[in-house]
Design a protein around this motif. Structure first.
Motif, PDB file in Angstrom:
ATOM      1  N   LEU A  38      42.382 -47.518  10.925  1.00 51.91           N
ATOM      2  CA  LEU A  38      41.294 -48.391  11.331  1.00 51.91           C
ATOM      3  C   LEU A  38      41.470 -49.767  10.689  1.00 51.91           C
ATOM      4  CD1 LEU A  38      40.069 -45.607  12.119  1.00 51.91           C
ATOM      5  CD2 LEU A  38      37.862 -46.497  11.348  1.00 51.91           C
ATOM      6  N   PRO A  39      40.827 -50.796  11.247  1.00 51.83           N
ATOM      7  CA  PRO A  39      40.833 -52.089  10.560  1.00 51.83           C
ATOM      8  C   PRO A  39      40.332 -51.923   9.129  1.00 51.83           C
ATOM      9  CG  PRO A  39      39.903 -52.316  12.761  1.00 51.83           C
ATOM     10  CD  PRO A  39      40.077 -50.849  12.513  1.00 51.83           C
ATOM     11  N   SER A  40      40.856 -52.723   8.233  1.00 55.13           N
ATOM     12  CA  SER A  40      40.468 -52.614   6.822  1.00 55.13           C
ATOM     13  C   SER A  40      39.030 -53.072   6.614  1.00 55.13           C
ATOM     14  CB  SER A  40      41.395 -53.473   5.965  1.00 55.13           C
ATOM     15  OG  SER A  40      41.175 -54.849   6.230  1.00 55.13           O
ATOM     16  N   GLU A  41      38.480 -52.731   5.449  1.00 57.75           N
ATOM     17  CA  GLU A  41      37.130 -53.182   5.118  1.00 57.75           C
ATOM     18  C   GLU A  41      37.035 -54.700   5.204  1.00 57.75           C
ATOM     19  OE1 GLU A  41      35.730 -51.783   1.397  1.00 57.75           O
ATOM     20  OE2 GLU A  41      35.657 -49.676   1.998  1.00 57.75           O
ATOM     21  N   SER A  42      38.042 -55.388   4.664  1.00 59.87           N
ATOM     22  CA  SER A  42      38.015 -56.854   4.662  1.00 59.87           C
ATOM     23  C   SER A  42      38.017 -57.412   6.083  1.00 59.87           C
ATOM     24  CB  SER A  42      39.214 -57.402   3.881  1.00 59.87           C
ATOM     25  OG  SER A  42      39.160 -56.997   2.524  1.00 59.87           O
ATOM     26  N   GLU A  43      38.816 -56.789   6.966  1.00 59.25           N
ATOM     27  CA  GLU A  43      38.860 -57.250   8.356  1.00 59.25           C
ATOM     28  C   GLU A  43      37.524 -57.030   9.047  1.00 59.25           C
ATOM     29  OE1 GLU A  43      43.520 -56.610   9.640  1.00 59.25           O
ATOM     30  OE2 GLU A  43      42.215 -54.845   9.491  1.00 59.25           O
ATOM     31  N   LEU A  44      36.895 -55.894   8.782  1.00 63.05           N
ATOM     32  CA  LEU A  44      35.609 -55.608   9.405  1.00 63.05           C
ATOM     33  C   LEU A  44      34.517 -56.518   8.861  1.00 63.05           C
ATOM     34  CD1 LEU A  44      35.806 -51.704   9.475  1.00 63.05           C
ATOM     35  CD2 LEU A  44      35.995 -53.240  11.436  1.00 63.05           C
ATOM     36  N   ILE A  45      34.565 -56.790   7.564  1.00 60.45           N
ATOM     37  CA  ILE A  45      33.590 -57.705   6.955  1.00 60.45           C
ATOM     38  C   ILE A  45      33.695 -59.082   7.591  1.00 60.45           C
ATOM     39  CG2 ILE A  45      33.030 -58.951   4.817  1.00 60.45           C
ATOM     40  CD1 ILE A  45      33.865 -56.339   3.327  1.00 60.45           C
ATOM     41  N   GLU A  46      34.928 -59.563   7.720  1.00 58.35           N
ATOM     42  CA  GLU A  46      35.140 -60.887   8.295  1.00 58.35           C
ATOM     43  C   GLU A  46      34.722 -60.932   9.757  1.00 58.35           C
ATOM     44  OE1 GLU A  46      38.767 -64.126   9.055  1.00 58.35           O
ATOM     45  OE2 GLU A  46      39.129 -62.286   7.897  1.00 58.35           O
ATOM     46  N   VAL A  69      39.412 -39.907   8.422  1.00 57.62           N
ATOM     47  CA  VAL A  69      39.672 -39.456   7.053  1.00 57.62           C
ATOM     48  C   VAL A  69      40.152 -40.654   6.246  1.00 57.62           C
ATOM     49  CG1 VAL A  69      40.192 -37.071   7.637  1.00 57.62           C
ATOM     50  CG2 VAL A  69      42.018 -38.766   7.700  1.00 57.62           C
ATOM     51  N   ALA A  70      39.771 -40.670   4.976  1.00 55.12           N
ATOM     52  CA  ALA A  70      40.181 -41.756   4.083  1.00 55.12           C
ATOM     53  C   ALA A  70      41.324 -41.276   3.204  1.00 55.12           C
ATOM     54  CB  ALA A  70      39.007 -42.205   3.225  1.00 55.12           C
ATOM     55  N   GLU A  71      42.363 -42.069   3.089  1.00 57.00           N
ATOM     56  CA  GLU A  71      43.488 -41.762   2.211  1.00 57.00           C
ATOM     57  C   GLU A  71      43.513 -42.810   1.110  1.00 57.00           C
ATOM     58  OE1 GLU A  71      47.197 -41.141   4.131  1.00 57.00           O
ATOM     59  OE2 GLU A  71      46.329 -39.979   5.789  1.00 57.00           O
ATOM     60  N   HIS A  72      43.396 -42.340  -0.118  1.00 62.14           N
ATOM     61  CA  HIS A  72      43.265 -43.243  -1.263  1.00 62.14           C
ATOM     62  C   HIS A  72      44.429 -44.231  -1.312  1.00 62.14           C
ATOM     63  CE1 HIS A  72      41.953 -44.607  -5.173  1.00 62.14           C
ATOM     64  NE2 HIS A  72      43.163 -44.392  -5.663  1.00 62.14           N
ATOM     65  N   GLY A  73      44.085 -45.501  -1.384  1.00 63.69           N
ATOM     66  CA  GLY A  73      45.095 -46.549  -1.488  1.00 63.69           C
ATOM     67  C   GLY A  73      45.769 -46.920  -0.182  1.00 63.69           C
ATOM     68  N   LYS A  74      45.443 -46.220   0.886  1.00 63.18           N
ATOM     69  CA  LYS A  74      46.092 -46.479   2.174  1.00 63.18           C
ATOM     70  C   LYS A  74      45.131 -46.985   3.238  1.00 63.18           C
ATOM     71  CE  LYS A  74      49.829 -43.107   1.559  1.00 63.18           C
ATOM     72  NZ  LYS A  74      50.500 -41.913   2.138  1.00 63.18           N
TER      73      LYS A  74
END
Length: 259
Positions: A38-46, A69-74
């Motif tokens: 998925l788009p990163s948190e930063s991309e979604l915030i922007e 699913v979330a993969e730590h660091g990825k």
């Protein structure tokens, strides 16, 4: 970047639910494919012009539904494990046991995914009242209890607990963590109890905290429960199995004759 639209300030839904809905739409349509990031948190915030907590709430909602699913660091990825198609008319075929395969192994491999079992525990206990009734045993009769967790491609999809009368299981590999080729049904038949048919009761509910932990699912993900009783050719019940299945991980398929 995906076409995610914008936050509609006139919408009664809070922004995080609108963001979750946009991502869910792309997952359902396949524009966010299984295994895709998925788009990163930063991309979604922007893109949406919202706070980090709003984006995290949106992603948590999708995780709770079992879609990502979330993969730590990825990052966060669309859940990739396909549903296990459980064909009731074929899963307990004797041919599978003769090939040394238990039912779940056959079903999971049909999806092209590796099937594994862990968290196996075996004990001998007094049968719970409901189990004793299903097995036609007297109250307090001893049964061998086998608990385990099933995984498809490393993702937990089911936990199961089997209850077998001690009179059948004693002295067999049923009392060991490794029940041998073909699973416990092969061992039951070796004891002279040729399996004839099974009854199943399927219901749905929300998981307990312990089940959520074992199955690695969010609080909003429902589970299916299936209680199966196995009978031999003398109509003697020889096993009760209580299973809890992740709802989105299974397709239950039944072939029912028209009589």
């Amino acid at each position: 970047m995906l076409d995610l639209g914008v936050i509609d300030r006139t919408d009664d839904r809070p922004p995080y639910r609108q963001i979750a809905a946009q991502l869910r739409r792309h997952i359902s349509a396949g524009t966010l494919a299984p295994g895709e990031k998925l788009p990163s948190e930063s991309e979604l915030i922007e893109h949406f012009g919202v706070a980090r907590m709003t984006v995290r709430q949106a992603l948590q909602e999708l995780r709770g539904e079992g879609l990502v699913v979330a993969e730590h660091g990825k990052g966060v990825f669309v859940r990739s494990a396909p549903p296990v198609r459980r064909l009731a008319s074929d899963r307990f075929a004797r041919a599978h046991r003769q090939d040394g395969k238990a039912a779940f192994l056959v079903e999971a491999e049909a999806t092209g995914r590796k099937a594994t079992v862990d968290q196996i525990s075996v004990s001998t206990e007094a049968a719970p009242a409901e189990v004793a009734e299903r097995l036609h045993l007297e109250e307090g009769a001893r049964v061998v209890v086998r608990s385990r967790r099933y995984l498809s491609a490393g993702v937990p999809v089911e936990i199961a607990t089997s209850y077998i009368p001690e009179s059948i299981a004693a002295g067999t590999a049923i009392t060991s963590t490794d029940s041998g080729p073909g699973g416990i049904y092969a061992r039951i038949e070796e004891q002279g109890h040729e399996l004839a048919h099974f009854t199943e009761e399927v219901t749905a509910r929300m998981p307990t905290p312990e089940e959520r932990k074992a199955l690695q699912i969010g609080a909003g993900v429902p589970v299916m429960t299936l209680i199966r009783t196995a009978y031999d050719t003398d109509e003697t019940p020889v096993e009760v199995c209580d299973t809890v299945k992740v709802s989105h991980a299974y397709v239950l398929e039944y072939d029912v004759p028209a009589r």
